[in-house]
Enzyme design. Structure first.
Site, PDB file in Angstrom:
ATOM      1  N   ASP A 308       1.233  -1.295   0.332  1.00  0.00           N
ATOM      2  CA  ASP A 308      -0.151  -0.012   0.058  1.00  0.00           C
ATOM      3  C   ASP A 308       0.788   1.575   0.551  1.00  0.00           C
ATOM      4  OD1 ASP A 308      -2.613   1.648   0.083  1.00  0.00           O
ATOM      5  OD2 ASP A 308      -1.882   2.206   2.494  1.00  0.00           O
ATOM      6  N   GLU A 362       1.249  -0.689  -4.932  1.00  0.00           N
ATOM      7  CA  GLU A 362      -0.079   0.607  -5.015  1.00  0.00           C
ATOM      8  C   GLU A 362       0.574   1.443  -5.418  1.00  0.00           C
ATOM      9  OE1 GLU A 362      -2.387   3.622  -4.034  1.00  0.00           O
ATOM     10  OE2 GLU A 362      -1.649   2.826  -2.578  1.00  0.00           O
TER      11      GLU A 362
END
Length: 634
Positions: A308, A362
């Site tokens: 993330d 990401e």
């Protein structure tokens, strides 16, 4: 050796190269001097004293002190009077006299929120039955395989009648057959490490090694993964190594001083998120984080990790507001050089231990070479989310078709860079929350046009090079945004238009898996060829997708207006018969059923730069796939 702690383990931990630090830090059942019990080990270099407290000693630590065994701050002790499944924390006494009560950073299980203690492990060992899946992965070429990912938030996918959460085992019984029926290859789970606040969705973590107790025990989660593998479904987990929350029992100021976070508050504070950045330059933090990735892959047999907020890790001044003091690296730049080095180390180690892992970044930045090997100057991921494609595509789809011709470049720009990285095309949870509207509600026009354009959006994603990801609920055609406290709107399947979307997603997934041209050369320019990129006036795209042997090529046409075009010419490179094999406008999906039912013979007249063409009907707001079924001999 103290209670089976080795000097090598401790040395490597302090060097930042112990990639199984969870094997000795935290709570472990051992036998010491013929007695069974638990060994507790914690890193707290600034502590004057460390005690173990819990329900077994009425939270009074005098009877359970730890011994300092490392000059760099490792403390350990062995106790035979503590039963399994006991709550515990470390009572850390700072030299200034402060008492700091902390959960175990390496705990494998934690209390159910809102309680915050760690739990001593129960004496269970899961019997895995996924050997076939593990062996199959070893020979799978991820880059040339069809990968479609169903992103899930376990707490809101579906709930029980009394609004209770489904357990991991109940999810195994319901979610896995559902995903298999839809045809997805992978499930991606939003973070399931222990976190105190439901509405952080798991992205603000306190227990990096604890599977969240919301849905059951570690063994229950292993059962869920095992069942996924036995049904041929891989599992990816969202992982958050960039920052952590400030809750008192967590990592913040762990031993009374900055330890897991940067000491410099300018580097530590993620002010927009209210969290703290890990100190990527500290060796023990590197051991903690790299070991954590290895732990999830090894202990839980995960197939991939979606890292993330990579952009937030790599920039020292990510999302800083006006007036906040900026930080520079030693070369005067904005890059967090320690984070760059950490990410490279992470990927290098993961692929050494688990070569067939999906390591997905990401990353919202335009940093090049994210998915390049480290020895070629890359970060070493093997996949990156294509945030540019997502933003451009959704911006285009939200336009009234009347204004799309002036924004045609939003559709075509992604093809300029699509082979520069190994991309995943994401339509994730982030696009359907916080007032952004659901995917269906982003679409302009009347109800029929909205549903037609949603089918077109999905079809465009599947036609475009790159692996695919769709957030749960996208297959239902939800009008509402993701409601992060409630389950999906399952009642929508009672209505024909929504049932049509569901049937379409299922058919599209299965069609995709059957057509090698749609996945074998996702990351190779040889797998793609433009037929017509420039028809902005009619908002039409046409291109080829090729398989690895150039034997099963597809001709793909997309119409982004509600107009129907008859006798529309499409250039083709090989003469012969062409047949429509899939269209989003089929009545099976609640479309207008303007299908090309007959076989189309090519005409020996140049068009679109090719020596011949076919004439077809182009349905409204639809994607149509053609395949040559009989090649004419030259």
């Amino acid at each position: 050796m103290v209670y089976h702690l080795t000097q090598d383990d401790m040395y490597l931990f302090h060097q930042g190269t112990n990639y199984h630090s969870y094997s000795f830090l935290g709570c472990h059942e051992i036998t010491w001097e013929k007695e069974k019990g638990f060994r507790f080990t914690v890193w707290a270099p600034h502590a004057a004293k460390v005690e173990l407290v819990g329900d077994f000693n009425e939270w009074q630590g005098n009877a359970h002190p730890l011994e300092r065994v490392s000059t760099q701050g490792l403390w350990t002790a062995f106790f035979s009077d503590i039963p399994p499944d006991s709550t515990y924390k470390y009572n850390i006494i700072h030299p200034d006299g402060r008492n700091i009560l902390k959960a175990d950073p390496y705990a494998k299980q934690s209390e159910l929120r809102p309680a915050t203690a760690s739990l001593t492990p129960q004496q269970n060992k899961y019997d895995w039955k996924d050997n076939r899946w593990i062996e199959q992965k070893k020979s799978t070429n991820l880059y040339k395989s069809p990968i479609t990912v169903y992103e899930v938030h376990l707490g809101t996918w579906k709930k029980k009648d009394d609004e209770e959460l489904l357990t991991y085992r109940e999810l195994a019984d319901e979610l896995i057959p559902y995903v298999k029926n839809l045809g997805y290859s992978h499930i991606e789970l939003m973070p399931i490490s222990e976190h105190p606040f439901d509405l952080s969705w798991g992205y603000q973590i306190t227990g990096y090694y604890s599977i969240t107790s919301r849905y059951g025990s570690p063994e229950d989660f292993k059962y869920f993964i095992d069942m996924c593998h036995q049904q041929g479904i891989g599992v990816i987990m969202d992982w958050v190594p960039g920052h952590f929350c400030k809750d008192d029992h967590g990592l913040r100021q762990f031993d009374g001083e900055s330890l897991y976070e940067y000491e410099d508050s300018r580097k530590a504070e993620k002010t927009s998120w209210g969290t703290l950045t890990f100190d990527f330059g500290r060796p023990e933090v590197q051991s903690f984080l790299v070991s954590n990735a290895i732990y999830w892959l090894e202990e839980y047999h995960l197939d991939g990790i979606r890292v993330d907020a990579v952009a937030s890790m790599l920039s020292l001044n990510f999302d800083k507001h006006d007036g906040e003091e900026k930080v520079q690296n030693s070369f005067g730049g904005d890059e967090n050089l320690e984070a760059f080095a950490f990410i490279k180390k992470l990927n290098k180690v993961v692929f050494e231990y688990f070569p067939n892992t999906l390591m997905m970044a990401e990353d919202s930045s335009d940093l090049p070479k994210v998915t390049y090997p480290i020895h070629e100057g890359g970060l070493g991921f093997n996949y990156k989310w294509n945030m540019g494609w997502m933003n451009d595509t959704l911006e285009y789809m939200e336009l009234d078709p009347l204004y799309r011709k002036g924004n045609h470049n939003l559709l075509t720009f992604s093809f300029m860079y699509t082979f520069s990285e190994n991309f995943v095309l994401p339509l994730s949870h982030d696009e359907v929350v916080h007032g952004k509207k659901s995917l269906l509600n982003k679409m302009p026009g009347d109800q029929w046009q909205q549903f037609a354009q949603l089918r077109l959006l999905y079809g465009y994603m599947f036609a475009h090079p790159g692996k695919k990801l769709l957030f749960m609920g996208g297959e239902l055609g939800q009008y509402a945004e993701w409601k992060d406290k409630e389950q999906l709107d399952w009642h929508l399947l009672e209505y024909p238009l929504h049932e049509g979307i569901f049937n379409y997603v299922k058919a599209l997934n299965n069609f995709y898996k059957q057509e090698p041209a749609l996945f074998e050369l996702d990351h190779d320019p040889d797998g793609f060829k433009w037929i017509d990129a420039d028809n902005a006036d009619q908002s039409i795209l046409a291109f080829y997708r090729h398989d690895a042997r150039k034997e099963e090529s597809l001709v793909i046409i997309m119409n982004f207006t509600p107009n129907v075009y008859y006798d529309y010419k499409i250039g083709v490179d090989v003469p012969g018969k062409y047949k429509e094999i899939f269209t989003s406008d089929s009545e099976d999906f609640a479309g207008s059923n303007q299908c090309n039912l007959s076989t189309h013979f090519s005409f020996p007249e140049p068009w679109h730069g090719f020596d011949q063409h076919i004439k077809i009907m182009v349905p409204p707001l639809a994607v149509t796939f053609f395949k040559q079924i009989d090649k004419t001999k030259q």
